[in-house]
Enzyme design. Structure first.
Site, PDB file in Angstrom:
ATOM      1  N   ASN A 144      -2.377   8.490  -4.796  1.00  0.00           N
ATOM      2  CA  ASN A 144      -1.233   7.624  -4.539  1.00  0.00           C
ATOM      3  C   ASN A 144      -0.016   8.350  -5.103  1.00  0.00           C
ATOM      4  OD1 ASN A 144       0.756   5.745  -4.455  1.00  0.00           O
ATOM      5  ND2 ASN A 144      -0.371   4.143  -5.550  1.00  0.00           N
TER       6      ASN A 144
ATOM      7  N   LYS B 283      -0.730   9.197  -8.895  1.00  0.00           N
ATOM      8  CA  LYS B 283      -1.927   8.557  -9.441  1.00  0.00           C
ATOM      9  C   LYS B 283      -3.117   9.022  -8.625  1.00  0.00           C
ATOM     10  CE  LYS B 283       0.476   4.320 -10.716  1.00  0.00           C
ATOM     11  NZ  LYS B 283       0.811   3.033 -10.160  1.00  0.00           N
TER      12      LYS B 283
ATOM     13  N   ARG C 142      -2.775   7.048  -0.102  1.00  0.00           N
ATOM     14  CA  ARG C 142      -1.925   5.907   0.192  1.00  0.00           C
ATOM     15  C   ARG C 142      -0.701   6.414   0.953  1.00  0.00           C
ATOM     16  NH1 ARG C 142       2.831   3.641  -3.049  1.00  0.00           N
ATOM     17  NH2 ARG C 142       3.409   1.960  -1.678  1.00  0.00           N
TER      18      ARG C 142
ATOM     19  N   HIS D  54       2.502  -3.701   0.441  1.00  0.00           N
ATOM     20  CA  HIS D  54       1.431  -4.151  -0.472  1.00  0.00           C
ATOM     21  C   HIS D  54       0.198  -4.601   0.296  1.00  0.00           C
ATOM     22  CE1 HIS D  54       4.610  -5.346  -3.729  1.00  0.00           C
ATOM     23  NE2 HIS D  54       4.110  -4.147  -3.992  1.00  0.00           N
TER      24      HIS D  54
ATOM     25  N   ASN E 232       6.157  -4.567 -10.390  1.00  0.00           N
ATOM     26  CA  ASN E 232       7.572  -4.170 -10.350  1.00  0.00           C
ATOM     27  C   ASN E 232       8.154  -4.501  -8.979  1.00  0.00           C
ATOM     28  OD1 ASN E 232       8.087  -3.167 -12.959  1.00  0.00           O
ATOM     29  ND2 ASN E 232       6.808  -1.386 -12.486  1.00  0.00           N
ATOM     30  N   GLY E 233       7.382  -4.159  -7.929  1.00  0.00           N
ATOM     31  CA  GLY E 233       7.662  -4.691  -6.599  1.00  0.00           C
ATOM     32  C   GLY E 233       6.839  -5.958  -6.474  1.00  0.00           C
TER      33      GLY E 233
ATOM     34  N   ARG F 156      14.879  -4.904  -7.585  1.00  0.00           N
ATOM     35  CA  ARG F 156      15.284  -5.254  -6.215  1.00  0.00           C
ATOM     36  C   ARG F 156      15.614  -6.736  -6.131  1.00  0.00           C
ATOM     37  NH1 ARG F 156      10.067  -2.947  -3.409  1.00  0.00           N
ATOM     38  NH2 ARG F 156       9.667  -1.648  -5.223  1.00  0.00           N
TER      39      ARG F 156
ATOM     40  N   ARG G  13       8.315  -8.601 -19.321  1.00  0.00           N
ATOM     41  CA  ARG G  13       8.032  -8.877 -20.745  1.00  0.00           C
ATOM     42  C   ARG G  13       9.335  -9.049 -21.518  1.00  0.00           C
ATOM     43  NH1 ARG G  13       3.583  -4.276 -20.797  1.00  0.00           N
ATOM     44  NH2 ARG G  13       5.216  -3.524 -19.418  1.00  0.00           N
TER      45      ARG G  13
ATOM     46  N   GLY H  16       1.094  -6.679 -12.275  1.00  0.00           N
ATOM     47  CA  GLY H  16       1.300  -6.755 -13.719  1.00  0.00           C
ATOM     48  C   GLY H  16       1.720  -8.139 -14.203  1.00  0.00           C
TER      49      GLY H  16
ATOM     50  N   GLY I 256       1.548 -11.112 -12.321  1.00  0.00           N
ATOM     51  CA  GLY I 256       0.550 -12.095 -11.880  1.00  0.00           C
ATOM     52  C   GLY I 256      -0.696 -12.056 -12.750  1.00  0.00           C
ATOM     53  N   GLU I 257      -1.067 -10.846 -13.196  1.00  0.00           N
ATOM     54  CA  GLU I 257      -2.292 -10.705 -13.989  1.00  0.00           C
ATOM     55  C   GLU I 257      -2.081 -11.126 -15.442  1.00  0.00           C
ATOM     56  OE1 GLU I 257      -3.212  -6.554 -13.492  1.00  0.00           O
ATOM     57  OE2 GLU I 257      -3.180  -6.792 -11.318  1.00  0.00           O
ATOM     58  N   ASN I 258      -0.877 -10.815 -15.961  1.00  0.00           N
ATOM     59  CA  ASN I 258      -0.692 -10.925 -17.417  1.00  0.00           C
ATOM     60  C   ASN I 258       0.153 -12.087 -17.901  1.00  0.00           C
ATOM     61  OD1 ASN I 258      -2.085  -8.446 -18.240  1.00  0.00           O
ATOM     62  ND2 ASN I 258      -0.507  -7.463 -17.007  1.00  0.00           N
TER      63      ASN I 258
ATOM     64  N   GLU J 176      -5.943  -1.268  -5.646  1.00  0.00           N
ATOM     65  CA  GLU J 176      -5.513  -0.636  -4.394  1.00  0.00           C
ATOM     66  C   GLU J 176      -6.270   0.662  -4.132  1.00  0.00           C
ATOM     67  OE1 GLU J 176      -1.540  -1.284  -5.960  1.00  0.00           O
ATOM     68  OE2 GLU J 176      -0.898  -1.666  -3.905  1.00  0.00           O
TER      69      GLU J 176
HETATM   70  P1  ADP Z   1       3.823  -1.707 -10.319  1.00  0.00           P
HETATM   71  O1  ADP Z   1       4.298  -2.619  -9.251  1.00  0.00           O
HETATM   72  O2  ADP Z   1       4.768  -0.618 -10.654  1.00  0.00           O
HETATM   73  O3  ADP Z   1       2.386  -1.277 -10.181  1.00  0.00           O
HETATM   74  P2  ADP Z   1       2.805  -3.481 -12.356  1.00  0.00           P
HETATM   75  O4  ADP Z   1       1.865  -4.154 -11.408  1.00  0.00           O
HETATM   76  O5  ADP Z   1       2.244  -2.698 -13.469  1.00  0.00           O
HETATM   77  O6  ADP Z   1       3.878  -2.619 -11.615  1.00  0.00           O
HETATM   78  O7  ADP Z   1       3.719  -4.646 -12.972  1.00  0.00           O
HETATM   79  C1  ADP Z   1       4.729  -4.368 -13.876  1.00  0.00           C
HETATM   80  C2  ADP Z   1       5.349  -5.677 -14.319  1.00  0.00           C
HETATM   81  O8  ADP Z   1       4.331  -6.447 -14.980  1.00  0.00           O
HETATM   82  C3  ADP Z   1       6.475  -5.503 -15.281  1.00  0.00           C
HETATM   83  O9  ADP Z   1       7.517  -6.394 -14.962  1.00  0.00           O
HETATM   84  C4  ADP Z   1       5.860  -5.911 -16.599  1.00  0.00           C
HETATM   85  O10 ADP Z   1       6.807  -6.461 -17.456  1.00  0.00           O
HETATM   86  C5  ADP Z   1       4.905  -6.981 -16.142  1.00  0.00           C
HETATM   87  N1  ADP Z   1       3.928  -7.274 -17.199  1.00  0.00           N
HETATM   88  C6  ADP Z   1       2.949  -6.475 -17.670  1.00  0.00           C
HETATM   89  N2  ADP Z   1       2.302  -7.097 -18.694  1.00  0.00           N
HETATM   90  C7  ADP Z   1       2.893  -8.293 -18.863  1.00  0.00           C
HETATM   91  C8  ADP Z   1       2.710  -9.405 -19.764  1.00  0.00           C
HETATM   92  N3  ADP Z   1       1.754  -9.383 -20.686  1.00  0.00           N
HETATM   93  N4  ADP Z   1       3.514 -10.475 -19.639  1.00  0.00           N
HETATM   94  C9  ADP Z   1       4.482 -10.502 -18.708  1.00  0.00           C
HETATM   95  N5  ADP Z   1       4.714  -9.510 -17.844  1.00  0.00           N
HETATM   96  C10 ADP Z   1       3.941  -8.420 -17.908  1.00  0.00           C
END
Ligand code: ADP
Length: 592
Positions: free
Chosen positions: A7, A14, A85, A173, A204-205, A234, A277, A323, A325-327, A380
């Site tokens: 990617n 990556k 990708r 995506h 980020n996106g 964006r 964050r 990032g 959605g997961e965290n 992905e």
């Molecule tokens: P990319 O789209 O570049 O792959 P990621 O899927 O890694 O990016 O997502 C990055 C985003 O996820 C950033 O805005 C980051 O702040 C957010 N993020 C990562 N960990 C956390 C967390 N624990 N709480 C809130 N936001 C988080």
């Protein structure tokens, strides 16, 4: 199949290495980042262990060239394929493509649609082709999954001339939305084709996708990855009238406005940082700008979820990934709050304590919640590896033609039943050999008798087996007056009883089945065509009076098998086959 996935971004590379059999094992993943004169960062995870370091590579070309050495130093060799990708496949690529010269040229033509990403992706393909000249390379497009979206969701209401120039919605995506939809379906335990899913990729996106029975119906990104949700830098949705306004009021030109919408908007514009964050920390510390940013972010996502539920007429599952959605438990909560009216109710504890290790996909809905709320890490690269393997299987299968044989009703006997029917000490004697090595049509014949009627002169096939098995067609079951299940040969528990009559006696035995359509396959052919034992495939039968596609054909890989598909007389009649025919394997629709 051992598959290496790349990617390539505009400033990072990556990669991941997957062993794709039934288990889909990630052996190694890594990323080169922050290229500079003195080298770059290398993050590497091998068999679950991190090995981060500085690496001497100044650019992507040097980084890709270093990958064979990295693999070798961890004892990994024998790669079979490479998946890449590719950001934008335009309207042309609705599925993965082999990276041959015409395809590369076609992707190059799409550069205006993805001026930063496609050239980087293409550069990676070309470099990989130099390094691994003998390996098949497949491109998997971020846009392809959305090519199923109907015209009413992809068409902008703009002048015809613009649409003819290619202005339409594409969406991105796609690999992530597809992966998480498949993962959610797995968790729910239903085929994705039966589900209506909204997936939220919040990284980020960020984008939301309406996945209607396995197909993307709508997604929040459009012609470019700028439309839709608020993102790191964006803007997401903005009134297109902004262009004229900004030009008149601030004297900005198109390039300046575009650059600001891509790079200086979103969370960055609202809070000063593109990182969620930071926004959450500042909001918690009382910063009103960060608080507003979070509210805008959640509100926009919630609006899209509601819109897509309406577009599909309801949803079965809402999936979070990326990032954020997961965290971010609090962002998931904010987005879901207010969606109770449509059956989305979060369990507060489950939402708070999410463990995504080992590709887990926990459910977060409250007990009794009508809509499943699922969170899972997007994979992905794994999905690219799957689609690469599937695309190569397609090309191999495109060349696969196999004979189709029609099995008339027949009986396999155990030795005890041979003697019961043909007399003590009787053995089966071969009249002529069958194509499966060692098998023969015996001289012996029996009558099968059911409550309604009998079938006479039914051929016994040898050699004897450990259990008696009677294979008839569905039409035969009506002649006999007994129902029989569709089963694979040998799967006889719970099958109906029937009477067999021979010249020397009668037996009452279970073992009556309608044989499931199947392919006897030699292991070499299975390898060559990329199918495995017990896999269900589709076969298009050609060269007959009535061409027909059979689905659910079960592959049986057996040592020394003569590769051949077997169908029964009902199936042959439906396809207009008398004697033999040829069949061609058709590729599965999903990459995994
Ligand atoms: P990319 O789209 O570049 O792959 P990621 O899927 O890694 O990016 O997502 C990055 C985003 O996820 C950033 O805005 C980051 O702040 C957010 N993020 C990562 N960990 C956390 C967390 N624990 N709480 C809130 N936001 C988080």
């Amino acid at each position: 199949m051992r598959t290496l996935v790349f990617n390539a971004g505009s400033s990072s590379l990556k990669f991941g290495l997957y062993d794709m059999g039934g288990a889909e094992v990630l052996r190694l993943k890594g990323g080169f980042d922050r290229f500079a004169e003195d080298g770059c960062d290398l993050k590497l995870t091998v068999d679950g262990t991190r090995h981060d370091s500085r690496a001497p590579h100044r650019d992507m070309a040097a980084a890709i060239a270093a990958v064979p050495g990295i693999l070798a130093s961890h004892g990994i060799d024998g790669i079979n394929a490479i998946g890449h990708r590719i950001a934008h496949g335009g309207a042309r690529f609705d599925k993965p493509a082999l990276m041959d010269a015409p395809t590369l040229a076609a992707i190059e033509d799409l550069t205006p649609l993805a001026p930063l990403h496609n050239p980087a992706n293409l550069a990676a393909v070309r470099l990989a082709q130099q390094i691994w000249p003998g390996l098949p390379q497949v491109g998997v497009f971020d846009t392809s999954f959305h090519m199923t979206a109907p015209a009413f969701s992809t068409t902008y209401a703009v002048p015809l001339l613009w649409r003819e120039a290619g202005l339409r919605r594409f969406g991105f995506h796609g690999t992530s939305h597809k992966y998480v939809a498949l993962r959610a379906a797995e968790v729910i335990g239903q085929p994705v084709e039966r589900l209506q899913i909204v997936s939220c990729h919040l990284g980020n996106g960020a984008s939301v996708c309406a996945i209607n029975r396995g197909r993307s119906m709508d997604t929040s990104m459009g012609l470019t990855p700028l439309e839709g949700l608020v993102m790191g830098t964006r803007s997401g949705d903005v009134d297109p009238g902004a262009f004229g306004f900004l030009s008149r009021e601030l004297g900005l030109d198109v390039a300046q406005i575009e650059a600001a919408l891509y790079n200086d908007s979103g969370l960055k514009a609202l809070t000063g940082s593109p990182d969620m964050r930071d926004a959450e920390d500042r909001a918690a510390a009382g910063d009103p700008a960060a608080q507003l940013a979070i509210e805008i972010y959640a509100y926009r996502a919630r609006k899209y979820i509601g819109a897509y539920a309406a577009a599909m007429g309801g949803i079965d599952a809402l999936v979070f990934t990326g990032g954020i959605g997961e965290n971010s438990a609090s962002m998931r909560r904010r987005i879901c709050d207010g969606l109770e009216f449509m059956g989305v109710t979060l369990d507060i504890d489950r939402n708070q304590h999410v463990d995504l290790a080992n590709r887990a996909a926990p459910e977060l809905q409250a007990w009794g919640g009508r809509v499943r709320v699922i969170v899972t890490e997007t994979q992905e690269q794994l999905q690219i590896a799957r689609e690469t393997a599937a695309a190569l299987a397609v090309t191999r299968r495109a060349r696969l033609v196999l004979p189709v044989a029609v099995s008339a009703r027949h009986v396999h006997l155990c030795q005890a039943d041979v003697e019961a029917l043909f007399g003590p000490g009787a053995t089966l004697s071969a009249e002529f050999p069958l194509r499966q090595p060692g098998n023969f049509a015996a001289h012996q014949k029996v009558t099968i008798e059911g409550p309604k009627g009998a079938l006479h002169h039914v051929r016994v096939l040898g050699p004897t087996r450990s259990r008696t098995q009677i294979e008839v067609s569905r039409t035969d079951t009506f002649a006999l007056g007994v129902e029989a299940p569709v089963r694979l040969s040998g799967d006889l528990d719970g099958t109906p009883k029937i009477r067999l009559i021979g010249p020397a006696g009668t037996v009452e035995t279970d073992g009556l089945i309608i044989a499931a359509r199947h392919i006897h396959m030699h292991p070499d052919d299975a390898d060559r065509w990329g199918v495995s034992d017990k896999e269900e495939v589709e076969v298009r039968v050609t060269g007959t009076g009535r061409g027909m596609t059979f689905s659910g054909v079960i592959v049986r890989v057996q040592p020394n098998a003569f590769t051949e598909m077997h169908i029964d007389t009902d199936e042959a009649n439906a396809a207009g086959i008398s004697g033999g025919a040829e069949g061609a394997l058709i590729a599965p629709e999903h990459g995994g």
